[in-house]
Design a protein around this motif. Structure first.
Motif, PDB file in Angstrom:
ATOM      1  N   HIS A  47      40.773  24.434 -38.546  1.00  0.00           N
ATOM      2  CA  HIS A  47      41.173  23.098 -38.971  1.00  0.00           C
ATOM      3  C   HIS A  47      42.082  23.232 -40.186  1.00  0.00           C
ATOM      4  O   HIS A  47      41.712  23.895 -41.162  1.00  0.00           O
ATOM      5  CB  HIS A  47      39.948  22.265 -39.366  1.00  0.00           C
ATOM      6  N   ALA A  48      43.239  22.595 -40.127  1.00  0.00           N
ATOM      7  CA  ALA A  48      44.139  22.514 -41.274  1.00  0.00           C
ATOM      8  C   ALA A  48      43.731  21.279 -42.069  1.00  0.00           C
ATOM      9  O   ALA A  48      43.642  20.182 -41.503  1.00  0.00           O
ATOM     10  CB  ALA A  48      45.586  22.397 -40.807  1.00  0.00           C
ATOM     11  N   LEU A  49      43.452  21.461 -43.358  1.00  0.00           N
ATOM     12  CA  LEU A  49      42.986  20.357 -44.198  1.00  0.00           C
ATOM     13  C   LEU A  49      44.053  19.904 -45.192  1.00  0.00           C
ATOM     14  O   LEU A  49      44.886  20.704 -45.618  1.00  0.00           O
ATOM     15  CB  LEU A  49      41.733  20.764 -44.975  1.00  0.00           C
ATOM     16  N   THR A  77      34.922  18.337 -43.104  1.00  0.00           N
ATOM     17  CA  THR A  77      36.118  18.837 -42.426  1.00  0.00           C
ATOM     18  C   THR A  77      36.786  17.709 -41.649  1.00  0.00           C
ATOM     19  O   THR A  77      38.004  17.515 -41.724  1.00  0.00           O
ATOM     20  CB  THR A  77      35.752  20.002 -41.487  1.00  0.00           C
ATOM     21  N   HIS A  78      35.990  16.964 -40.912  1.00  0.00           N
ATOM     22  CA  HIS A  78      36.528  15.867 -40.099  1.00  0.00           C
ATOM     23  C   HIS A  78      37.296  14.863 -40.968  1.00  0.00           C
ATOM     24  O   HIS A  78      38.358  14.371 -40.568  1.00  0.00           O
ATOM     25  CB  HIS A  78      35.391  15.162 -39.352  1.00  0.00           C
ATOM     26  N   VAL A  79      36.789  14.576 -42.132  1.00  0.00           N
ATOM     27  CA  VAL A  79      37.421  13.607 -43.035  1.00  0.00           C
ATOM     28  C   VAL A  79      38.803  14.078 -43.494  1.00  0.00           C
ATOM     29  O   VAL A  79      39.698  13.263 -43.714  1.00  0.00           O
ATOM     30  CB  VAL A  79      36.506  13.345 -44.258  1.00  0.00           C
ATOM     31  N   HIS A  80      38.989  15.405 -43.615  1.00  0.00           N
ATOM     32  CA  HIS A  80      40.222  15.936 -44.204  1.00  0.00           C
ATOM     33  C   HIS A  80      41.119  16.703 -43.227  1.00  0.00           C
ATOM     34  O   HIS A  80      42.131  17.276 -43.644  1.00  0.00           O
ATOM     35  CB  HIS A  80      39.879  16.830 -45.401  1.00  0.00           C
ATOM     36  N   THR A  81      40.793  16.731 -41.943  1.00  0.00           N
ATOM     37  CA  THR A  81      41.586  17.485 -40.970  1.00  0.00           C
ATOM     38  C   THR A  81      42.879  16.763 -40.633  1.00  0.00           C
ATOM     39  O   THR A  81      42.878  15.579 -40.318  1.00  0.00           O
ATOM     40  CB  THR A  81      40.776  17.714 -39.683  1.00  0.00           C
ATOM     41  N   ILE A  82      43.986  17.522 -40.687  1.00  0.00           N
ATOM     42  CA  ILE A  82      45.271  16.977 -40.257  1.00  0.00           C
ATOM     43  C   ILE A  82      45.724  17.614 -38.943  1.00  0.00           C
ATOM     44  O   ILE A  82      46.615  17.088 -38.284  1.00  0.00           O
ATOM     45  CB  ILE A  82      46.353  17.098 -41.354  1.00  0.00           C
ATOM     46  N   ALA A  83      45.103  18.737 -38.562  1.00  0.00           N
ATOM     47  CA  ALA A  83      45.386  19.374 -37.277  1.00  0.00           C
ATOM     48  C   ALA A  83      44.282  20.387 -36.977  1.00  0.00           C
ATOM     49  O   ALA A  83      43.671  20.937 -37.895  1.00  0.00           O
ATOM     50  CB  ALA A  83      46.739  20.074 -37.296  1.00  0.00           C
ATOM     51  N   THR A  84      44.061  20.625 -35.687  1.00  0.00           N
ATOM     52  CA  THR A  84      43.066  21.605 -35.260  1.00  0.00           C
ATOM     53  C   THR A  84      43.660  22.471 -34.163  1.00  0.00           C
ATOM     54  O   THR A  84      44.295  21.964 -33.236  1.00  0.00           O
ATOM     55  CB  THR A  84      41.799  20.910 -34.725  1.00  0.00           C
TER      56      THR A  84
END
Length: 172
Positions: free
Chosen positions: A134-136, A156-163
């Motif tokens: 995950h890219a944060l 992680t979910h709150v700050h993910t911009i790409a996976t």
């Protein structure tokens, strides 16, 4: 006349996860099998490389999850967070033997250890192992090594911009 539809570019399409040890949909090797609970592998984390993280990436989170574990909630094999944004690959065994990049925290997995735990499905049963990076949009999650995989996942979910995802399988 209708307004033209606004097209928002997908900056995540080029974010990919690859490995010299495993391939999408293919089997993990014996070196990635657990060496307890009936397993007799080398318990080494696989080599992983990610590329194409979107602009604004400030750190990474790495997970390995088995959704097929007979627990009702899956099984976390590996959770590592606060991986610096200048890191784009991990060598074979880094999650179990040689150590993660500076600043990285490995949370306790479902084996109760702060490292990679290899595959060990019941004999004759195929399980999937979902490796995700995950890219944060933040430099670090405000968590310590005592954080549970669920808490790391929530933050992680709150700050993910790409996976980026790579799924391998394994059976004994």
């Amino acid at each position: 006349m209708a307004e033209p539809e606004q097209v928002i570019p997908d900056n995540t399409a080029s974010f990919v996860l690859t490995s010299t040890d495993i391939a999408e949909g293919e089997s993990l090797g014996k070196k990635h099998e657990l060496n307890v609970f009936g397993g007799n592998g080398d318990n080494l984390s696989p080599q992983l490389t990610w590329a194409g993280a979107p602009e604004g990436t400030k750190s990474f989170v790495l997970t390995c999850f088995d959704p097929d574990a007979p627990t009702g909630s899956g099984w976390w094999h590996w959770v590592a967070f606060n991986i610096p944004d200048d890191v784009s690959s991990l060598d074979t065994g880094v999650g179990t033997v040689t150590g993660m990049p500076a600043g990285t925290i490995q949370a306790r997995n479902d084996f109760g250890e702060k490292k990679f735990g290899g595959a060990c499905p019941p004999p004759g049963v195929v399980h999937r192992y979902e490796f995700r990076v995950h890219a944060l949009n933040i430099e670090a999650l405000d968590l310590d090594e005592g954080a549970t995989p669920a808490l790391v996942g929530f933050m992680t979910h709150v700050h993910t911009i790409a996976t980026a995802k790579l799924t391998a399988v394994y059976t004994r």
